[in-house]
Design a protein around this motif. Structure first.
Motif, PDB file in Angstrom:
ATOM      1  N   SER A 222       0.834  -1.195   0.000  1.00  0.00           N
ATOM      2  CA  SER A 222       0.000   0.000   0.000  1.00  0.00           C
ATOM      3  C   SER A 222       0.873   1.250   0.000  1.00  0.00           C
ATOM      4  CB  SER A 222      -0.923   0.015   1.220  1.00  0.00           C
ATOM      5  OG  SER A 222      -1.620   1.254   1.314  1.00  0.00           O
ATOM      6  N   TYR A 223       0.359   2.291  -0.640  1.00  0.00           N
ATOM      7  CA  TYR A 223       1.016   3.592  -0.646  1.00  0.00           C
ATOM      8  C   TYR A 223       0.419   4.493   0.434  1.00  0.00           C
ATOM      9  CZ  TYR A 223       3.519   2.698  -5.014  1.00  0.00           C
ATOM     10  OH  TYR A 223       4.379   2.196  -5.967  1.00  0.00           O
ATOM     11  N   ALA A 224      -0.125   3.911   1.497  1.00  0.00           N
ATOM     12  CA  ALA A 224      -0.818   4.692   2.523  1.00  0.00           C
ATOM     13  C   ALA A 224       0.129   5.625   3.272  1.00  0.00           C
ATOM     14  CB  ALA A 224      -1.518   3.764   3.516  1.00  0.00           C
ATOM     15  N   GLY A 225       1.372   5.254   3.467  1.00  0.00           N
ATOM     16  CA  GLY A 225       2.318   6.091   4.198  1.00  0.00           C
ATOM     17  C   GLY A 225       3.165   6.923   3.260  1.00  0.00           C
ATOM     18  N   LYS A 226       4.201   7.530   3.827  1.00  0.00           N
ATOM     19  CA  LYS A 226       5.107   8.325   3.017  1.00  0.00           C
ATOM     20  C   LYS A 226       5.892   7.454   2.050  1.00  0.00           C
ATOM     21  CE  LYS A 226       5.722  11.949   6.508  1.00  0.00           C
ATOM     22  NZ  LYS A 226       6.708  12.681   7.348  1.00  0.00           N
ATOM     23  N   GLN A 227       6.012   6.175   2.395  1.00  0.00           N
ATOM     24  CA  GLN A 227       6.765   5.244   1.566  1.00  0.00           C
ATOM     25  C   GLN A 227       5.970   3.963   1.393  1.00  0.00           C
ATOM     26  OE1 GLN A 227      11.277   4.689   1.774  1.00  0.00           O
ATOM     27  NE2 GLN A 227      10.515   3.027   3.050  1.00  0.00           N
ATOM     28  N   PRO A 228       5.866   3.428   0.175  1.00  0.00           N
ATOM     29  CA  PRO A 228       5.107   2.188  -0.026  1.00  0.00           C
ATOM     30  C   PRO A 228       5.661   1.064   0.836  1.00  0.00           C
ATOM     31  CG  PRO A 228       5.659   3.209  -2.117  1.00  0.00           C
ATOM     32  CD  PRO A 228       6.429   3.953  -1.074  1.00  0.00           C
ATOM     33  N   ARG A 229       4.762   0.298   1.472  1.00  0.00           N
ATOM     34  CA  ARG A 229       5.219  -0.802   2.308  1.00  0.00           C
ATOM     35  C   ARG A 229       4.134  -1.874   2.406  1.00  0.00           C
ATOM     36  NH1 ARG A 229       4.691   3.678   5.899  1.00  0.00           N
ATOM     37  NH2 ARG A 229       3.150   3.378   7.565  1.00  0.00           N
ATOM     38  N   VAL A 230       4.523  -3.006   2.976  1.00  0.00           N
ATOM     39  CA  VAL A 230       3.655  -4.176   3.066  1.00  0.00           C
ATOM     40  C   VAL A 230       2.741  -4.067   4.281  1.00  0.00           C
ATOM     41  CG1 VAL A 230       3.629  -6.679   3.435  1.00  0.00           C
ATOM     42  CG2 VAL A 230       5.285  -5.657   1.851  1.00  0.00           C
ATOM     43  N   TYR A 231       1.464  -4.438   4.043  1.00  0.00           N
ATOM     44  CA  TYR A 231       0.458  -4.438   5.104  1.00  0.00           C
ATOM     45  C   TYR A 231      -0.142  -5.829   5.242  1.00  0.00           C
ATOM     46  CZ  TYR A 231       0.311   0.662   5.591  1.00  0.00           C
ATOM     47  OH  TYR A 231       0.627   1.975   5.849  1.00  0.00           O
ATOM     48  N   LEU A 232      -0.655  -6.113   6.441  1.00  0.00           N
ATOM     49  CA  LEU A 232      -1.361  -7.355   6.744  1.00  0.00           C
ATOM     50  C   LEU A 232      -2.786  -7.001   7.146  1.00  0.00           C
ATOM     51  CD1 LEU A 232      -1.262 -10.466   7.368  1.00  0.00           C
ATOM     52  CD2 LEU A 232      -0.621  -9.815   9.706  1.00  0.00           C
ATOM     53  N   GLU A 241      -2.544  -3.697   9.532  1.00  0.00           N
ATOM     54  CA  GLU A 241      -1.369  -3.122  10.156  1.00  0.00           C
ATOM     55  C   GLU A 241      -0.194  -3.178   9.204  1.00  0.00           C
ATOM     56  OE1 GLU A 241       0.403  -5.477  13.295  1.00  0.00           O
ATOM     57  OE2 GLU A 241      -0.798  -7.223  12.704  1.00  0.00           O
ATOM     58  N   SER A 242       0.671  -2.189   9.314  1.00  0.00           N
ATOM     59  CA  SER A 242       1.919  -2.197   8.570  1.00  0.00           C
ATOM     60  C   SER A 242       2.863  -3.200   9.207  1.00  0.00           C
ATOM     61  CB  SER A 242       2.545  -0.806   8.582  1.00  0.00           C
ATOM     62  OG  SER A 242       3.880  -0.856   8.129  1.00  0.00           O
ATOM     63  N   LEU A 243       3.636  -3.887   8.387  1.00  0.00           N
ATOM     64  CA  LEU A 243       4.592  -4.856   8.913  1.00  0.00           C
ATOM     65  C   LEU A 243       5.940  -4.225   9.207  1.00  0.00           C
ATOM     66  CD1 LEU A 243       3.816  -8.103   6.915  1.00  0.00           C
ATOM     67  CD2 LEU A 243       3.062  -7.400   9.184  1.00  0.00           C
ATOM     68  N   GLY A 244       6.010  -2.920   9.147  1.00  0.00           N
ATOM     69  CA  GLY A 244       7.255  -2.252   9.520  1.00  0.00           C
ATOM     70  C   GLY A 244       7.637  -1.176   8.538  1.00  0.00           C
ATOM     71  N   ILE A 245       8.403  -0.229   9.030  1.00  0.00           N
ATOM     72  CA  ILE A 245       8.962   0.826   8.188  1.00  0.00           C
ATOM     73  C   ILE A 245      10.443   0.528   8.027  1.00  0.00           C
ATOM     74  CG2 ILE A 245       9.397   3.289   7.976  1.00  0.00           C
ATOM     75  CD1 ILE A 245       6.964   3.786   9.731  1.00  0.00           C
ATOM     76  N   PHE A 246      10.854   0.285   6.786  1.00  0.00           N
ATOM     77  CA  PHE A 246      12.210  -0.148   6.513  1.00  0.00           C
ATOM     78  C   PHE A 246      12.974   0.933   5.754  1.00  0.00           C
ATOM     79  CE2 PHE A 246       9.213  -3.742   6.208  1.00  0.00           C
ATOM     80  CZ  PHE A 246       9.591  -4.432   7.345  1.00  0.00           C
ATOM     81  N   GLU A 247      14.274   0.747   5.634  1.00  0.00           N
ATOM     82  CA  GLU A 247      15.088   1.663   4.838  1.00  0.00           C
ATOM     83  C   GLU A 247      14.913   1.307   3.368  1.00  0.00           C
ATOM     84  OE1 GLU A 247      19.087   1.472   6.148  1.00  0.00           O
ATOM     85  OE2 GLU A 247      18.728   2.607   7.983  1.00  0.00           O
ATOM     86  N   GLY A 248      13.809   1.719   2.813  1.00  0.00           N
ATOM     87  CA  GLY A 248      13.477   1.416   1.432  1.00  0.00           C
ATOM     88  C   GLY A 248      12.062   0.899   1.308  1.00  0.00           C
ATOM     89  N   MET A 249      11.599   0.791   0.095  1.00  0.00           N
ATOM     90  CA  MET A 249      10.243   0.334  -0.202  1.00  0.00           C
ATOM     91  C   MET A 249      10.142  -1.178  -0.040  1.00  0.00           C
ATOM     92  SD  MET A 249       8.076   0.834  -3.751  1.00  0.00           S
ATOM     93  CE  MET A 249       9.234  -0.094  -4.750  1.00  0.00           C
ATOM     94  N   SER A 250       9.115  -1.671   0.655  1.00  0.00           N
ATOM     95  CA  SER A 250       8.861  -3.105   0.780  1.00  0.00           C
ATOM     96  C   SER A 250       7.676  -3.473  -0.094  1.00  0.00           C
ATOM     97  CB  SER A 250       8.599  -3.485   2.237  1.00  0.00           C
ATOM     98  OG  SER A 250       7.505  -2.766   2.769  1.00  0.00           O
ATOM     99  N   PHE A 251       7.757  -4.614  -0.775  1.00  0.00           N
ATOM    100  CA  PHE A 251       6.719  -4.998  -1.733  1.00  0.00           C
ATOM    101  C   PHE A 251       6.823  -6.485  -2.060  1.00  0.00           C
ATOM    102  CE2 PHE A 251      10.462  -3.738  -4.020  1.00  0.00           C
ATOM    103  CZ  PHE A 251      10.531  -4.558  -5.138  1.00  0.00           C
TER     104      PHE A 251
END
Length: 442
Positions: A222-232, A241-251
């Motif tokens: 999802s692009y819900a945050g400032k950076q695209p990341r994986v959600y559950l 919920e987001s599975l974490g904010i990482f140093e880079g885009m998670s997908f």
């Protein structure tokens, strides 16, 4: 050739169901050989289940499921000679042979008080003049549609020797709006397109939804945050919920076979690597490495011991397999063109993939050792295969060629693993990134 042989939901449906097996012979001659390619569909008669108005609805769904598989040809009710009733114990087989029915399904729906019903059916070998299957289900009338899918699965299993795939769901990305302001929402539906529901409101772009092994959770980007990341997302409660904010885009997330961990890609500093996350403690383990390489689209083998993924580490985008701990990486695709989005069949025998060659897109399959590559579809853009629960059918999305000012429509399609029976999976709007659930838990 003998006539007795033929080549041939709301988000969560709460089901209170008990199944009783009705007496049937231990072995049946009537059988469809589904290992062939262009199969002659078996003619099957499906009179309405008697005893309740909902019986006709159940029969209609069972008939549609079987017909859509490409393995069965339901016979028109206008051709029926015998009229099956609740009092019919044994059908007049000669009447059904006269209209060339090889198999016959009879049954009843009995009200049990309140919303409860008892659904019973028997499957008959018309030429062998014997019952080859029979079951009885005690459930709620509101679950009639799911009962129909379960019945269709049982009939499919008895006549093909393989498990069915009708009692399952599909999650996908529903697309709408103009090209420059595309709205992408998560949507879910039964495998036949019914019980359609949107899971997200379209405020944020979403991609690549994937089911958990128990069909009750999905992963997606999802692009819900400032950076695209994986959600559950929990499909029963709607909690996400987001599975974490990482140093880079998670997908490109996908569950492990036990549902306790996931694999996904994280892009950072010009390279994309595959990581494993334990969902119980959120520990993150890096599985691949390489400066400037792109490793993505991981998918576990059914036994959980290996992972297939695509990578450009060899200079072009190809398919690779590694052990679940990241060791023993080896390439398995060697044909012309680029390979991507691999996914392991639940039967473990094949890997489906997207291939780009000569400006065309293909959905193909190969064995896990890379042998036996076969291309099942070809078009302007076919992409994103996902397996049915029994590993017999593949769903994917197809984009049609548009004009200079407008992108072409995108639709979902299914294809049999033999390369036959291409069918559109109807959705209320453009659709992409489909994922097929396992069979729903009873």
């Amino acid at each position: 050739m003998s006539h007795r042989f033929f080549r041939i939901s709301s988000i969560v449906v709460m089901l209170a169901l008990a199944a009783t097996v009705l007496p049937a012979p231990a072995y049946a001659v009537l059988h469809i050989d589904i290992t062939k390619g262009n199969i002659e569909p078996m003619p099957i008669a499906l009179p309405d289940l008697s005893g309740s108005a909902v019986g006709a609805d159940i029969t209609r769904v069972v008939s549609a499921d079987l017909e859509r598989s490409g393995l069965f040809r339901p016979i028109s009710r206008n051709a029926f000679i015998e009229q099956i009733t609740a009092q019919t114990v044994t059908p007049r087989f000669s009447d059904w042979r006269q209209i060339s029915a090889a198999a016959l399904v009879t049954g009843t729906v009995t009200p049990e008080g309140g919303d409860k019903i008892r659904v019973a059916f028997r499957l008959w070998d018309v030429y062998g003049e014997e019952q080859i299957a029979g079951k009885e289900y005690n459930t709620f009338q509101s679950n009639w549609r799911r009962i129909a899918h379960i019945m269709a699965d049982e009939i499919y299993k008895r006549l093909t020797g393989e498990s069915g795939y009708f009692d399952s769901r599909i999650v996908y990305v529903a697309e709408s709006g103009p090209d420059l302001k595309r709205i992408k929402r998560l949507a879910i539906m039964d495998q036949d397109g019914e019980n359609h529901k949107f899971l997200t409101d379209g405020r944020f772009l979403v991609l690549t939804p994937r089911f958990s092994p128990n069909s009750q959770e999905i992963l997606y980007m999802s692009y819900a945050g400032k950076q695209p990341r994986v959600y559950l997302r929990d499909l029963q409660t709607g909690r996400e919920e987001s599975l974490g904010i990482f140093e880079g885009m998670s997908f490109a997330p996908r569950f492990s076979n036990d549902g306790n961990s996931i694999v996904m890609s994280i892009a950072h500093n010009g390279s994309t690597q595959i990581y494993k996350m334990d969902l119980r403690n959120r520990n993150l383990i890096k599985l691949t490495s390489g400066s400037g390489t792109i490793d993505t689209s991981p998918s576990y083998s059914p036994d959980g011991n290996q992972i297939v993924f695509n990578s450009d580490r060899g200079g072009s985008q190809q398919l690779y397999i590694m052990n679940a701990d990241g060791g023993n990486i080896h390439r398995i695709s060697f044909g012309d063109g680029k390979y991507g989005t691999p996914v392991w069949s639940p039967r473990a025998d094949l890997i489906a993939f997207t291939k780009i060659s000569g400006g065309r897109f293909y959905i193909g399959i190969m064995r896990p050792d890379g042998s036996g590559e076969r291309l099942l579809t070809e078009s302007y853009l076919d992409e994103g295969p996902s397996w049915s629960p029994n590993g017999r059918v593949i769903i994917f999305h197809r984009q049609f060629q548009g004009s200079r000012s407008k992108t072409g429509n995108t639709r979902l399609y299914t294809i049999d693993v033999t390369g036959y029976n291409l069918r559109e999976e109807l959705t209320p709007m453009d659709a992409s990134d489909p994922a097929w659930s396992p069979l729903l838990p009873l």
